[in-house]
Design a protein around this motif. Structure first.
Motif, short mmCIF file in Angstrom:
data_model
loop_
_atom_site.label_atom_id
_atom_site.label_comp_id
_atom_site.label_asym_id
_atom_site.label_seq_id
_atom_site.Cartn_x
_atom_site.Cartn_y
_atom_site.Cartn_z
N GLY A 74 0.81 -1.21 0.00
CA GLY A 74 0.00 0.00 0.00
C GLY A 74 0.85 1.26 0.00
N MET A 78 0.87 4.16 -2.73
CA MET A 78 0.56 5.54 -2.34
C MET A 78 1.61 6.53 -2.84
SD MET A 78 -2.30 5.67 -0.87
CE MET A 78 -2.81 6.64 0.50
N MET A 164 -3.72 -0.03 0.02
CA MET A 164 -3.59 1.40 0.31
C MET A 164 -4.30 1.75 1.62
SD MET A 164 -4.18 2.77 -3.59
CE MET A 164 -3.66 4.48 -3.45
#
Length: 194
Positions: A74, A78, A164
């Protein structure tokens, strides 16, 4: 060369250009194109054959996706968001707000930030960024919240969205508990518990 000769040459050039433009206008008036119509022809369908469109596979429920989510994946996903958002405690706002400590927090959480009217209204109603809300927003921000000023198209992969969210939960001081997987009732593919 005197000016009379120059005028004759320029008149001939302008006359030729006027003639070409006139012929083009006249040809457009006389010869109008017709639309092409339907290309090809319909193929007959053999009798007894059922044609069906394959349905898209159903997404896994969010609790299952979150259980398999990896915050490090994640965090890598990001990085695409880092051009507009920051993720550090007390970090600066960019085009978008700082997202540190967002999971379970209120929408439009930073005072003085230039949120869209839709986001300010959601915050005024007391809406929070829960797991389902983040999942829907990451999938399609403008579909989830019409009127948002976020110009991001969304994340297609369900597992990437879950990763995420897991990363955002990992940088949240007190994230809400992960949603529980709803058990299927007996008789619907799950064995009955005795």
């Amino acid at each position: 060369m005197n000016s009379f000769e120059l005028n004759k040459i320029m008149g001939a050039v302008f006359g030729a250009l006027l003639f070409v433009v006139g012929v083009g206008v006249l040809s457009d008036a006389l010869f109008t194109p017709r639309p092409a119509g339907i290309a090809g022809y319909a193929l007959p369908t053999p009798e007894g054959v059922v044609t069906e469109v394959a349905e898209a596979p159903a997404e896994e429920p969010l609790p299952i996706l979150l259980a398999a989510a990896d915050p490090s994946r994640g965090e890598a996903a990001m990085r695409a968001c880092a051009s507009c958002h920051s993720f550090t405690p007390g970090g600066p706002n960019g085009v978008g707000p700082n997202l540190h400590d967002i999971v379970g927090g209120p929408k439009a959480h930073i005072d003085g930030f230039g949120y869209s009217a839709a986001m300010r209204e959601a915050g005024a109603r007391g809406e929070v960024w829960g797991y389902e809300e983040l999942y829907g927003f990451l999938a399609n921000p403008r579909g989830y919240m019409p009127g948002t000023s976020m110009s991001f198209a969304g994340v297609r992969s369900a597992q990437t969205r879950a990763d995420m969210i897991a990363y955002l939960a990992s940088i949240t001081a007190n994230p809400p508990p992960l949603p529980e997987v709803a058990e299927a009732p007996a008789g619907e593919g799950a064995p009955a518990v005795q």
